[in-house]
Scaffold this active site. Structure first.
Site, PDB file in Angstrom:
ATOM      1  N   ASP A  93      -1.072  -3.774  10.070  1.00  0.00           N
ATOM      2  CA  ASP A  93      -2.464  -4.155   9.810  1.00  0.00           C
ATOM      3  C   ASP A  93      -3.378  -3.139  10.477  1.00  0.00           C
ATOM      4  O   ASP A  93      -3.217  -2.835  11.658  1.00  0.00           O
ATOM      5  CB  ASP A  93      -2.753  -5.566  10.341  1.00  0.00           C
ATOM      6  CG  ASP A  93      -3.983  -6.134   9.654  1.00  0.00           C
ATOM      7  OD1 ASP A  93      -3.989  -6.189   8.411  1.00  0.00           O
ATOM      8  OD2 ASP A  93      -4.954  -6.469  10.345  1.00  0.00           O
ATOM      9  N   HIS A 140      -3.740   6.690  14.034  1.00  0.00           N
ATOM     10  CA  HIS A 140      -3.464   5.351  14.544  1.00  0.00           C
ATOM     11  C   HIS A 140      -2.075   4.874  14.109  1.00  0.00           C
ATOM     12  O   HIS A 140      -1.307   4.361  14.895  1.00  0.00           O
ATOM     13  CB  HIS A 140      -4.550   4.397  14.026  1.00  0.00           C
ATOM     14  CG  HIS A 140      -4.784   4.487  12.540  1.00  0.00           C
ATOM     15  ND1 HIS A 140      -4.931   5.676  11.876  1.00  0.00           N
ATOM     16  CD2 HIS A 140      -4.851   3.521  11.576  1.00  0.00           C
ATOM     17  CE1 HIS A 140      -5.099   5.447  10.580  1.00  0.00           C
ATOM     18  NE2 HIS A 140      -5.050   4.152  10.377  1.00  0.00           N
ATOM     19  N   LYS A 177      -1.835  14.244   9.480  1.00  0.00           N
ATOM     20  CA  LYS A 177      -2.469  12.942   9.756  1.00  0.00           C
ATOM     21  C   LYS A 177      -1.569  12.113  10.678  1.00  0.00           C
ATOM     22  O   LYS A 177      -2.034  11.536  11.659  1.00  0.00           O
ATOM     23  CB  LYS A 177      -2.761  12.183   8.446  1.00  0.00           C
ATOM     24  CG  LYS A 177      -3.420  10.828   8.691  1.00  0.00           C
ATOM     25  CD  LYS A 177      -3.730  10.036   7.424  1.00  0.00           C
ATOM     26  CE  LYS A 177      -4.118   8.593   7.783  1.00  0.00           C
ATOM     27  NZ  LYS A 177      -4.272   7.708   6.636  1.00  0.00           N
ATOM     28  N   PHE A 221      -5.919   7.861   1.736  1.00  0.00           N
ATOM     29  CA  PHE A 221      -6.292   6.649   0.999  1.00  0.00           C
ATOM     30  C   PHE A 221      -7.372   5.933   1.789  1.00  0.00           C
ATOM     31  O   PHE A 221      -7.730   6.331   2.908  1.00  0.00           O
ATOM     32  CB  PHE A 221      -5.068   5.759   0.783  1.00  0.00           C
ATOM     33  CG  PHE A 221      -4.512   5.153   2.049  1.00  0.00           C
ATOM     34  CD1 PHE A 221      -4.870   3.877   2.452  1.00  0.00           C
ATOM     35  CD2 PHE A 221      -3.629   5.875   2.854  1.00  0.00           C
ATOM     36  CE1 PHE A 221      -4.359   3.328   3.627  1.00  0.00           C
ATOM     37  CE2 PHE A 221      -3.118   5.331   4.022  1.00  0.00           C
ATOM     38  CZ  PHE A 221      -3.490   4.055   4.407  1.00  0.00           C
ATOM     39  N   GLY A 222      -7.899   4.868   1.205  1.00  0.00           N
ATOM     40  CA  GLY A 222      -8.869   4.023   1.902  1.00  0.00           C
ATOM     41  C   GLY A 222     -10.053   4.808   2.441  1.00  0.00           C
ATOM     42  O   GLY A 222     -10.694   5.589   1.722  1.00  0.00           O
ATOM     43  N   TYR A 223     -10.322   4.634   3.726  1.00  0.00           N
ATOM     44  CA  TYR A 223     -11.487   5.248   4.368  1.00  0.00           C
ATOM     45  C   TYR A 223     -11.250   6.693   4.807  1.00  0.00           C
ATOM     46  O   TYR A 223     -12.117   7.288   5.451  1.00  0.00           O
ATOM     47  CB  TYR A 223     -11.890   4.418   5.598  1.00  0.00           C
ATOM     48  CG  TYR A 223     -12.351   3.014   5.271  1.00  0.00           C
ATOM     49  CD1 TYR A 223     -13.670   2.762   4.898  1.00  0.00           C
ATOM     50  CD2 TYR A 223     -11.475   1.930   5.334  1.00  0.00           C
ATOM     51  CE1 TYR A 223     -14.099   1.473   4.599  1.00  0.00           C
ATOM     52  CE2 TYR A 223     -11.895   0.633   5.028  1.00  0.00           C
ATOM     53  CZ  TYR A 223     -13.206   0.420   4.670  1.00  0.00           C
ATOM     54  OH  TYR A 223     -13.640  -0.854   4.364  1.00  0.00           O
ATOM     55  N   GLY A 272       0.043   4.300   0.211  1.00  0.00           N
ATOM     56  CA  GLY A 272      -0.421   5.276   1.204  1.00  0.00           C
ATOM     57  C   GLY A 272       0.239   5.045   2.555  1.00  0.00           C
ATOM     58  O   GLY A 272       0.670   5.983   3.229  1.00  0.00           O
ATOM     59  N   ASN A 307       0.835  -1.210   0.000  1.00  0.00           N
ATOM     60  CA  ASN A 307       0.000   0.000   0.000  1.00  0.00           C
ATOM     61  C   ASN A 307       0.875   1.268   0.000  1.00  0.00           C
ATOM     62  O   ASN A 307       1.491   1.594   1.012  1.00  0.00           O
ATOM     63  CB  ASN A 307      -0.886  -0.046   1.254  1.00  0.00           C
ATOM     64  CG  ASN A 307      -1.851   1.117   1.322  1.00  0.00           C
ATOM     65  OD1 ASN A 307      -1.576   2.201   0.809  1.00  0.00           O
ATOM     66  ND2 ASN A 307      -2.983   0.888   1.963  1.00  0.00           N
TER      67      ASN A 307
HETATM   68  P1  IMP Z   1      -4.772  -3.384   5.675  1.00  0.00           P
HETATM   69  O1  IMP Z   1      -4.128  -2.956   6.941  1.00  0.00           O
HETATM   70  O2  IMP Z   1      -3.864  -3.148   4.507  1.00  0.00           O
HETATM   71  O3  IMP Z   1      -5.339  -4.768   5.737  1.00  0.00           O
HETATM   72  O4  IMP Z   1      -5.967  -2.373   5.429  1.00  0.00           O
HETATM   73  C1  IMP Z   1      -7.274  -2.607   5.869  1.00  0.00           C
HETATM   74  C2  IMP Z   1      -8.208  -1.628   5.225  1.00  0.00           C
HETATM   75  O5  IMP Z   1      -8.171  -0.411   5.944  1.00  0.00           O
HETATM   76  C3  IMP Z   1      -7.932  -1.282   3.774  1.00  0.00           C
HETATM   77  O6  IMP Z   1      -9.191  -1.168   3.146  1.00  0.00           O
HETATM   78  C4  IMP Z   1      -7.217   0.041   3.844  1.00  0.00           C
HETATM   79  O7  IMP Z   1      -7.459   0.843   2.707  1.00  0.00           O
HETATM   80  C5  IMP Z   1      -7.844   0.651   5.079  1.00  0.00           C
HETATM   81  N1  IMP Z   1      -6.897   1.493   5.800  1.00  0.00           N
HETATM   82  C6  IMP Z   1      -5.773   1.102   6.444  1.00  0.00           C
HETATM   83  N2  IMP Z   1      -5.161   2.156   6.990  1.00  0.00           N
HETATM   84  C7  IMP Z   1      -5.910   3.233   6.664  1.00  0.00           C
HETATM   85  C8  IMP Z   1      -5.760   4.617   6.915  1.00  0.00           C
HETATM   86  O8  IMP Z   1      -4.801   5.096   7.535  1.00  0.00           O
HETATM   87  N3  IMP Z   1      -6.729   5.405   6.398  1.00  0.00           N
HETATM   88  C9  IMP Z   1      -7.787   4.936   5.701  1.00  0.00           C
HETATM   89  N4  IMP Z   1      -7.967   3.653   5.435  1.00  0.00           N
HETATM   90  C10 IMP Z   1      -7.025   2.806   5.909  1.00  0.00           C
END
Ligand code: IMP
Length: 211
Positions: free
Chosen positions: A62, A196, A191, A170-172, A10, A8
């Site tokens: 994660d 987190h 950010k 990115f993401g949410y 981001g 990722n």
């Molecule tokens: P993973 O940690 O890559 O499994 O991400 C889990 C989900 O949470 C994915 O859909 C990511 O896009 C989203 N995600 C993880 N970290 C962030 C963040 O910092 N901001 C927004 N979405 C996040």
């Protein structure tokens, strides 16, 4: 060399601030994620898989979005839900709730194949000693592939779900508001200062400097 393992971009952008001294490199490896009700075991198992792949110290990340009014969903299933429902649908679901409070959580998992004071869960002392004795490339004597010690670092940030705003992140990020701004409206430094991931990385950086 420490490898920050993620596909990722981001996450890498955010982690760079903490990992910029040249002692860390990104490893673009898509380790298999187990399904679990909490992030900790997922990060721990991911760290072991990544370590076995890299053969060098690794850090995996994660994360998930936990919406209070729907019992923390999507939580550890955030990635699957983003891919299937999409971020706007998650907002639509939350928009019908009285309680739109939410939190992002991040768990970093560190593994270098050596024995150290690992997080108490999900490995126990006997497993850790066996893993250390067996060495990084070996299965533990009892065949328990969960034996490699992993250190976990957690970060958390509270907020609430809002209609999408902002172009960054990115993401949410566009639907998560903290202190009046969505994460997608913040630049990376802002950010990081509250997020987190920033909090988990700070804890890791402090521990790793000692190590
Ligand atoms: P993973 O940690 O890559 O499994 O991400 C889990 C989900 O949470 C994915 O859909 C990511 O896009 C989203 N995600 C993880 N970290 C962030 C963040 O910092 N901001 C927004 N979405 C996040």
């Amino acid at each position: 060399m420490l490898r920050y393992v993620t596909t990722n971009p981001g996450k890498v952008r955010e982690a760079e601030r903490y990992l910029r001294d040249g002692s860390v490199e990104r490893l673009d490896f898509d380790y298999p994620e187990i399904q679990a009700a909490e992030l900790g075991p997922i990060a721990a198992q991911g760290a072991r898989e990544a370590y076995r792949h890299a053969g060098e110290p690794v850090l995996v990340d994660d994360a998930g979005l936990f919406v209070e009014g729907i019992d923390g969903f999507p939580g550890p299933y955030s990635s699957y839900v983003e891919e299937t429902l999409g971020v706007e649908r998650v907002h639509d679901i939350a928009a019908d709730l009285d309680d739109r409070r939410a939190a992002f959580r991040c768990v970093l998992g560190y593994c270098d194949g050596e024995g150290f004071a690992a997080s108490p869960d999900p490995v126990d002392r006997g497993d850790r000693d066996a893993a250390a004795a067996a060495g990084p490339d070996s299965e533990s004597p009892d065949g328990n592939e969960n034996a490699l010690p992993v250190k976990l670092f957690e970060g958390y940030v509270p907020g609430r779900i809002v209609a999408p705003r902002g172009e960054g992140g990115f993401g949410y990020d566009p639907i998560f508001e903290h202190d009046g701004e969505t994460f997608a409206e913040m630049d990376t430094d802002r950010k990081n200062a509250v997020s987190h991931r920033g909090r988990a990385l700070e804890k890791f950086a402090e521990w790793y400097a000692e190590r």
